[in-house]
Enzyme design. Structure first.
Site, PDB file in Angstrom:
ATOM      1  N   LYS A  13       0.810  -1.221   0.000  1.00 27.02           N
ATOM      2  CA  LYS A  13       0.000   0.000   0.000  1.00 27.02           C
ATOM      3  C   LYS A  13       0.844   1.273   0.000  1.00 27.02           C
ATOM      4  CE  LYS A  13      -3.709  -2.042   2.826  1.00 27.02           C
ATOM      5  NZ  LYS A  13      -4.747  -2.460   1.891  1.00 27.02           N
ATOM      6  N   LYS A  70      -2.222   1.295   9.140  1.00 25.12           N
ATOM      7  CA  LYS A  70      -2.498   0.200   8.200  1.00 25.12           C
ATOM      8  C   LYS A  70      -1.221  -0.552   7.880  1.00 25.12           C
ATOM      9  CE  LYS A  70      -6.132   1.961   5.200  1.00 25.12           C
ATOM     10  NZ  LYS A  70      -6.440   2.357   3.821  1.00 25.12           N
ATOM     11  N   GLY A  76      -7.884  -7.670   3.555  1.00 24.25           N
ATOM     12  CA  GLY A  76      -8.951  -8.232   4.370  1.00 24.25           C
ATOM     13  C   GLY A  76      -9.105  -7.542   5.718  1.00 24.25           C
ATOM     14  N   HIS A 134     -16.951   3.714   1.033  1.00 21.72           N
ATOM     15  CA  HIS A 134     -16.014   2.988   0.171  1.00 21.72           C
ATOM     16  C   HIS A 134     -16.621   2.963  -1.223  1.00 21.72           C
ATOM     17  CE1 HIS A 134     -13.345  -0.652  -0.738  1.00 21.72           C
ATOM     18  NE2 HIS A 134     -14.153  -0.562  -1.774  1.00 21.72           N
ATOM     19  N   ARG A 175      -7.162  -7.797  -9.787  1.00 23.87           N
ATOM     20  CA  ARG A 175      -7.850  -9.040 -10.120  1.00 23.87           C
ATOM     21  C   ARG A 175      -9.318  -8.734 -10.355  1.00 23.87           C
ATOM     22  NH1 ARG A 175     -10.572  -9.058  -5.194  1.00 23.87           N
ATOM     23  NH2 ARG A 175      -9.247  -8.538  -3.442  1.00 23.87           N
TER      24      ARG A 175
END
Ligand code: ADP
Ligand code: ADP
Ligand code: MG
Length: 658
Positions: A131, A173, A179, A223, A311
């Site tokens: 990230k 984070k 997840g 989100h 993906r």
């Protein structure tokens, strides 16, 4: 699978694959097989010992056994999967999601074997894998990123200084996170150091990398993610999905488009996402996830890049529903050498769509993943139901316990949501507890209906969303009728005895005693306390006064499943078995499912109170805290951190304090 016709603009005529291998299982393997078949492409499934008779194996043209049930022994064995592709003459490998889908070393190995990976390049996956690096790259490409610190200095004092500079609340984070793991919300400076240590600890065990970044915590966050699609040279976006309905950072219901989205903000987000994809020469389907500050309404300057998932995403069907594009078809076409199937101008939004993730899980036990044989499984005609299981199949402890994705669409948000509500009502599952009632409650939630969503909605209203009201008399009467299989008592003389009818008692856990007597063909009377209710069974179900309509359900062993708008599960007690069950299990804390012992917090001799944390078990991607059901002293610790244990394994033994 329903849905509209794929948007197919044949540009050039590159040769489509003859045969592909799908390196996955469950619903996504089935979904990929269906699109491949539509293109005349033959399919090879792979399967573990646990999936010998799975639906994806049945649907594929051929199937190769690749090992034991644990993912590391089968679906994560890249070398064995590549060998299977070569042996069967497959030309390409589709990774689905999860497992090997975002593993750049696997992509390298696939290509080294002379096969095509249906997805982005290894370099693109690497660029987005961490990230912090991804954020730096996006910033360079002119994509707005969440304000924060994503540098290399991991000194706790430096990080805490960065948090002060950003301003509280902040989010820690794991840079390697996924997840929702390794993530901590910190509200006050005094809590920073402890949260940092715990985030780093979790990240180290989960990802083998304890580096973190610090981000401003967006208030009332939404989100909103953008579906992108590239051919390696150029990219388009297929608009946004709103995935704000989350429980512990896991998506529960997704929709497209986002409620309240303006054309201006959509264009800004779409362009940012395309810039992100182009910056890494993206090929195939990908998702750029943004966090949006919902407290100020949707504005073109109010969204920030969080991460890119390289993906096909679980929730891709809502995008397919509003664009008419079959994303798997696009994946196969681009991987086989075609350019983008169409340009941005040819893409548009029609209507609205929702997806609800139906899981085998015990909502009342804190959403604990469940297992079981789905003796009965029926989906609604109103929905596209993507599933990897059918009636009679097992939800095993080895994999994600998702049963299906229920997808509905309609000309407007209100219609699509109404259809979701009805599709959930018509979905019938017996054999495992599920989150179906919870999904139904969410679909009826007033704030969600109004489109007023943010990632805190579920957490705030959890009590109301998961409450199980006391059963109505008609529900108890239905349970009693199902317990004796009244529908099968059609014989004209069934139950007739000379004189008074024969009463049988039915004991349901936590309920008043019930008695039922068959009084005619498929007809009975149920006594609940002082009241008596008549029940008549016919082809539509059970007719009972007070019920909203014919009641459907099923008794399986000692469990009685009621279907409908508020599905329910009653446990039937065998009065003789009760005593032995009550005493046991209290002294020995058992693993509720097979899993990995992550931590043990107690040692022999420790005193514990009700609720004291004893151990953490990791199973099916989630961590389960096992706590003491009674006060006492730890007599013995029977499992060590790192141990893989079977369901029912004894972990900790308690004894009375001396
Ligand atoms: P999203 O739900 O946004 O698509 P996630 O990263 O939560 O993205 O995971 C996508 C899916 O990948 C999950 O629903 C799960 O089925 C699968 N998955 C994630 N992590 C793993 C894992 N470690 N092993 C196997 N499957 C996984
Ligand atoms: P993961 O890799 O675990 O999916 P993400 O970075 O995508 O991690 O974040 C997961 C979820 O956490 C988001 O969907 C959102 O609900 C929440 N979240 C992430 N970043 C922020 C932030 N800066 N402020 C508020 N909530 C956030
Ligand atoms: Mg994410």
């Amino acid at each position: 699978m329903g849905g509209s016709a794929p948007l197919t603009v044949q540009k050039d005529d590159k040769a489509m694959f003859d045969k592909i291998l799908i390196a996955n299982r469950g619903e996504i393997a089935c979904r990929i097989i269906r699109s491949a078949q539509g293109l005349g492409v033959r399919t090879v499934a792979v399967y573990s010992d646990a999936d010998m008779r799975a639906l994806h194996v049945e649907l594929a043209d051929e199937a190769v056994h690749i090992g034991g049930p644990a993912p590391k022994d089968s679906y994560l064995r890249g070398d064995v999967i590549i060998r299977a592709a070569l042996d069967t003459g497959a030309q390409a490998i589709h990774p689905g999601y999860g497992f090997l889908s975002e593993n750049p070393d696997f992509v390298d190995a696939v290509e080294a074997a002379g096969l095509v990976f249906i997805g982005p390049s290894a370099a693109a996956i690497r660029a987005m894998g961490l990230k912090d690096a991804a954020k730096a790259l996006m910033q360079e490409a002119g994509v707005p990123v969440v304000p924060g610190y994503h540098g290399a200095n991991q000194d706790p004092e430096h990080l805490s200084g960065a948090a002060d500079a950003i301003g509280y609340p902040v989010l820690i984070k794991a840079v390697a996170g996924g997840g929702g793991k390794g993530m901590r919300l910190v509200e006050r400076p005094a809590e920073f150091m402890e949260a940092l240590a715990s985030a780093k600890g979790e990240a180290a065990t989960a990802f083998g990398n304890d580096a973190v970044l610090i981000e401003k915590y967006i208030l009332k966050p939404r989100h909103i993610e953008v579906q992108v699609f590239g051919d390696g040279a150029d990219a388009v976006h297929l608009f946004e999905r709103d995935c704000s309905l989350q429980r512990r950072h896991q998506k529960v219901i997704e929709e497209a488009p986002a409620p309240g989205m303006t054309e201006e903000m959509r264009a800004a987000m779409g362009q940012a996402a395309v810039r992100a994809a182009c910056a890494i020469g993206y090929k195939g389907a990908g998702t750029v996830e943004f966090i949006v500050d919902g407290s100020r309404g949707l504005r073109p300057d109010g969204f920030w890049f969080m991460e890119m998932n390289t993906r096909l995403q679980v929730e891709h069907p809502v995008t397919e529903a509003i664009t008419g594009v079959d994303l798997v078809e696009w994946q196969l076409r681009v991987a086989s050498g075609e350019g983008l199937p169409c340009g941005q101008d040819a893409l548009s939004i029609t209507g609205h769509a929702f997806e609800a993730r139906l899981y085998a899980e015990d909502v009342s036990a804190g959403f604990l993943p469940a297992t079981g044989r789905l003796a009965h499984l029926r989906f609604s005609d109103m929905a596209r139901s993507d599933s990897g299981v059918r009636s009679g199949d097992e939800i095993s402890p080895w994999y994600d316990p998702m049963i299906a994705k229920i997808v509905t669409s309609g000309p407007s948000r209100a219609v699509a949501l109404k259809r979701l509500e009805q599709a959930l009502e018509q979905t019938q599952v017996a054999g495992s507890v599920t989150n179906l009632a919870f999904l139904g409650a969410l679909a009826r939630h007033a704030g969600f209906r109004a489109g007023d969503v943010d990632t805190g909605l579920i957490g705030r209203d959890l009590a109301a969303l998961t409450e199980e009201p006391d059963p109505q008399p008609w529900e108890l009467a239905a349970a009693a009728a199902l317990a004796i299989d009244l529908g099968a008592c059609r014989d004209a003389l069934a139950g007739f005895t000379l004189g008074a009818p024969m009463w049988q008692s039915v004991v349901l856990e936590g309920q008043v005693g019930l008695r039922i007597a068959v009084t005619g063909p498929a007809r009975a009377q149920v006594q609940i306390g002082d009241a008596v209710i008549g029940v008549q069974a016919d082809d539509a179900g059970l007719r009972i006064a007070g019920a909203p309509g014919p009641v459907q359900g099923l008794a399986l062993g000692g469990r009685i499943f009621l279907f409908g708008a508020a599905p329910r599960l009653f446990e039937r007690l065998d009065p003789l078995a009760r005593d032995s069950a009550a005493g046991a299990g209290q002294d020995v804390v058992l693993a509720p499912m097979p899993g990995l012992v992550k931590a043990v917090f107690v040692a022999a001799g420790d005193e514990v109170a009700v609720g004291t944390r004893l151990a953490v078990l990791e199973a099916m991607k989630m961590e389960h805290t096992l706590s003491a059901a009674r006060a006492g002293r730890v007599a013995e610790v029977l499992a060590q951190p790192g141990a893989q244990v079977e369901a029912g394994a004894a972990l900790v033994r308690l004894e009375d304090e001396p």
